[in-house]
Design an enzyme around this catalytic site. Structure first.
Site, mmCIF file in Angstrom:
data_model
loop_
_atom_site.group_PDB
_atom_site.id
_atom_site.type_symbol
_atom_site.label_atom_id
_atom_site.label_comp_id
_atom_site.label_asym_id
_atom_site.label_seq_id
_atom_site.Cartn_x
_atom_site.Cartn_y
_atom_site.Cartn_z
ATOM 1 C CG HIS A 1 -4.944 -28.678 3.307
ATOM 2 N ND1 HIS A 1 -4.935 -28.506 1.940
ATOM 3 C CD2 HIS A 1 -3.652 -28.531 3.688
ATOM 4 C CE1 HIS A 1 -3.725 -28.268 1.517
ATOM 5 N NE2 HIS A 1 -2.917 -28.280 2.561
ATOM 6 C CD GLU B 1 3.009 -26.680 5.050
ATOM 7 O OE1 GLU B 1 3.717 -27.266 5.890
ATOM 8 O OE2 GLU B 1 2.636 -27.178 3.982
#
Length: 336
Positions: free
Chosen positions: A135, A237
């Site tokens: 990201h 994550e």
């Protein structure tokens, strides 16, 4: 088949060593050799304490082997590959995404080789190519840079912000993060002129920063019917403790990313995040293995910082410190 997996990531890598290595009942192999063929086997292994709990369990249904030799990142660095100099000045995407072959027909040659590998008579083996993407910069990245990693991990990451920055839960991309996604988009557009194969399936983390990066990166690159990314819980994550890693609701995702599909069984609220317990590296690697299983089991077409760290750990790959907004392509063999 070609895949894009949009992820969240933190990077704390270790130098590897060579040797035979079994993980549970799975042998993790990495092939190194001349471009378009591989000749010997090298196993890369971080220190024992990094793997100790992982050895107790297999990471997925398939045995996975990476096939290095195509990309500069395979050797742990893209040094020598000029960076693409586009809109964003805060990210340097290697030219050709790091592909060593700089010929005009480089992607045709690469695809042809992967297709040849898939003509093997072994029905239990598949070769696929995965485009890993991290990201763009989020407000939590700014917060960590502001206070330093130790203070961030010890104190600030457990809060939702500092009165000026808001990083939890599930922070947005910064303006820099958006520019990084646009840079990735332009890098794709450049390589399209040389025949780079587009991902045929998109998988994304359910965290806003990853979904937004995916949305911006492929806007205008993929046709609308090919941009329906699948939101997968296990792409997220490493979770727990840090508020930036707590996702929003399923309803929020549906409302704000209506063009995305959500995997079956996805819960309305975040049931993984724990305020007091940080996920282990072993658990992270096991989740990564499950995502690879989704790709290899459910998609039968043959021809693509944190969870990326988990994928690399699962695959026994050499480290590569992917920056926010960065991309990494991994040819992968799966067998059972």
């Amino acid at each position: 088949m070609w895949y894009l997996v949009l992820l969240n990531a933190r990077f704390n890598f270790y130098e590897g060593v060579s040797g035979a290595f079994w993980m549970g009942n799975k042998k993790i192999l990495t092939h190194y050799g001349p471009r378009f063929r591989y000749t010997n086997v090298v196993i890369t292994l971080p220190p024992p304490e990094y793997w100790e709990t992982t050895l107790l369990d297999p990471m997925g249904t398939f045995n996975y082997e990476t096939i290095p030799g195509y990309f500069a990142q395979d050797r742990g660095s893209a040094v020598g590959i000029p960076a693409v100099r586009l809109i964003s000045k805060t990210i340097k995407i290697p030219a050709r995404f790091g592909l060593l072959d700089d010929s005009q027909d480089r992607w045709t040659r690469f695809v042809t080789h992967i297709e040849e590998l898939n003509k093997t008579p072994d029905r239990n083996t598949k070769y696929k190519v995965i485009f890993f993407g991290r990201h763009g910069e989020g407000f939590h990245n700014v917060g960590e840079a502001k206070y330093g990693t130790k203070a961030w991990d010890d104190y600030w990451s457990k809060l939702n912000g500092d009165g000026k920055l808001v990083w939890g839960p599930d922070p947005e991309l910064t303006a820099t993060g958006i520019r990084q996604a646009v840079t990735a988009q332009e890098a794709w557009e450049i390589e399209l002129t040389f025949g780079i194969p587009l991902p045929e399936k998109l998988y994304t983390s359910p965290l806003t920063r990853a979904m937004k990066t995916c949305e911006v990166t492929f806007n205008g690159v993929l046709p609308d019917d090919k941009r329906r990314a699948v939101v997968v819980e296990n792409c997220r994550e490493e979770n727990g403790v840090h508020t930036c890693d707590k996702r929003r609701t399923k309803g929020y995702i549906r409302e704000n990313f209506p063009s995305f599909d959500i995997e079956p069984g996805f819960t309305e609220d975040d049931t993984l995040w724990d305020q007091h317990t940080r996920e282990t590296k072993a658990s992270l690697a096991q989740r990564a293995g499950k995502v690879l299983d989704i790709i290899f089991e459910n998609d039968q077409e043959v021809s693509h910082g944190g969870i990326i760290n988990g994928f690399l750990k699962c695959l026994g790959r050499l480290p590569y410190a992917l920056p926010t907004g960065g991309k990494k392509i991994v040819p992968l063999k799966g067998s059972f």
